[in-house]
Each structure stands twice: as structure tokens, then as C-alpha cells.
Design a protein around this motif. Sequence first.
Motif, PDB file in Angstrom:
ATOM      1  N   ASN A 119      26.653   8.897 -13.863  1.00  0.00           N
ATOM      2  CA  ASN A 119      26.423   9.451 -15.206  1.00  0.00           C
ATOM      3  C   ASN A 119      27.668   9.402 -16.096  1.00  0.00           C
ATOM      4  O   ASN A 119      28.013  10.386 -16.734  1.00  0.00           O
ATOM      5  CB  ASN A 119      25.907  10.892 -15.117  1.00  0.00           C
ATOM      6  N   VAL A 120      28.346   8.259 -16.118  1.00  0.00           N
ATOM      7  CA  VAL A 120      29.554   8.142 -16.947  1.00  0.00           C
ATOM      8  C   VAL A 120      29.288   7.295 -18.189  1.00  0.00           C
ATOM      9  O   VAL A 120      28.454   6.395 -18.178  1.00  0.00           O
ATOM     10  CB  VAL A 120      30.744   7.542 -16.168  1.00  0.00           C
ATOM     11  N   LYS A 121      30.008   7.621 -19.242  1.00  0.00           N
ATOM     12  CA  LYS A 121      30.007   6.819 -20.466  1.00  0.00           C
ATOM     13  C   LYS A 121      31.416   6.333 -20.774  1.00  0.00           C
ATOM     14  O   LYS A 121      31.603   5.412 -21.546  1.00  0.00           O
ATOM     15  CB  LYS A 121      29.473   7.631 -21.648  1.00  0.00           C
ATOM     16  N   LYS A 122      32.395   6.995 -20.174  1.00  0.00           N
ATOM     17  CA  LYS A 122      33.808   6.635 -20.312  1.00  0.00           C
ATOM     18  C   LYS A 122      34.459   6.806 -18.951  1.00  0.00           C
ATOM     19  O   LYS A 122      34.033   7.629 -18.153  1.00  0.00           O
ATOM     20  CB  LYS A 122      34.528   7.555 -21.305  1.00  0.00           C
ATOM     21  N   ILE A 123      35.511   6.026 -18.711  1.00  0.00           N
ATOM     22  CA  ILE A 123      36.298   6.204 -17.494  1.00  0.00           C
ATOM     23  C   ILE A 123      37.772   6.187 -17.864  1.00  0.00           C
ATOM     24  O   ILE A 123      38.149   5.705 -18.933  1.00  0.00           O
ATOM     25  CB  ILE A 123      36.002   5.124 -16.429  1.00  0.00           C
ATOM     26  N   THR A 124      38.580   6.682 -16.977  1.00  0.00           N
ATOM     27  CA  THR A 124      40.023   6.654 -17.167  1.00  0.00           C
ATOM     28  C   THR A 124      40.613   5.618 -16.225  1.00  0.00           C
ATOM     29  O   THR A 124      40.511   5.757 -15.008  1.00  0.00           O
ATOM     30  CB  THR A 124      40.642   8.038 -16.890  1.00  0.00           C
TER      31      THR A 124
END
Length: 171
Positions: A119-124
Motif C-alpha cells: 500500500n505505498v505511493k511513495k518510497i524513500t
Amino acid sequence: MLHQHALKAGAIALAVLGLAITACNKDNDDPIQLPPPRAKSFKLLGTGTDAARQTGELTVTENTDSSINVVLVLGKNKKDTVHQVYFIGGNKTSPTTDTLQTKEAKGTGGIVIVELFKNVKKITLRQAAGATKEIGFKYDDAVAYAAHLKVKHSAFSADTVAIGNFGKAAN
């Protein structure tokens, strides 16, 4: 006169009720058609004598809220061994220093499933010298990103169990 108004009021009430029932009739409504979720899989191969054999698969799927999941299915693993999973930028022959994810996967001797992202839309991204950078990671971003995945036998081993390109690097 009262009788005449009652008839008119009754006729109007009947017409309104008929319209309300017709408007609520579900047989006339077309159901909302959601597009099927998008998904793409990338093969992971073994090394050495298993170099031509598929030993795992990396799959990215899109959720209805535009977030994604990235899941590793590892077919080759050693029971009770803690394998190291590295999801790294660049392709497998020319990696970058960008690390999308690191995980451990305990071997079962059978199939092991590892959720790398859920459930991610951004990652680091973790970069060289401890720097970090946040990037968008929706479905189109993920499949356009050039990366690879490597599964090591263990933290102290140089042996690779599975390796393969992901996203743009797989094309």
C-alpha cells in the motif's frame, strides 16, 4: 371543491411516488465497472548451475486507491536459513547505490513470500553516504523505475540464490 383538490393531490402524490420508484429501480442502473487492477511480474533466475532456471518472481500490483504492493515469491531457498533480500537501483549487471528495500526471508525449503512494499505511493531511497530521497512509487512509477532484486544465501555468504531485473531494467 374539497373532493376535487383531494383528487388532484392524490394524482400528484401518485405521480411523484411513481417517479421515485422508477428512479430507484436498480434494473435500469448500469453497475459501476472498475478496471481490473494492473499487475506485472518479473522473473528471478538462479546463478551457477541454476542460471537458466527461474527461482523466483517479483510482482507489482496496483490497488484501487493507486497505491501498490511489491511481492517477492521465492521458490528456491534453504530451510531455516535467513536469506538476505536486496532491492537495488540499476540493472543486475550495473547496479547503482540506490537501495529501495532490504529484507530478510527465512527459508522454508518450499515457497517463501516476502512483502517488499504494501500500500505505498511513495518510497524513500537510501543512497550513498547515508543520504535519502523520497520518490513517487505508484504503478507507472514502479514499472518505469530501473532496478533489480538479489537474494543472497545468508548475511555471511556471497552465494546468490535468485537475481533478476525489475521495471525498466527488465526491458
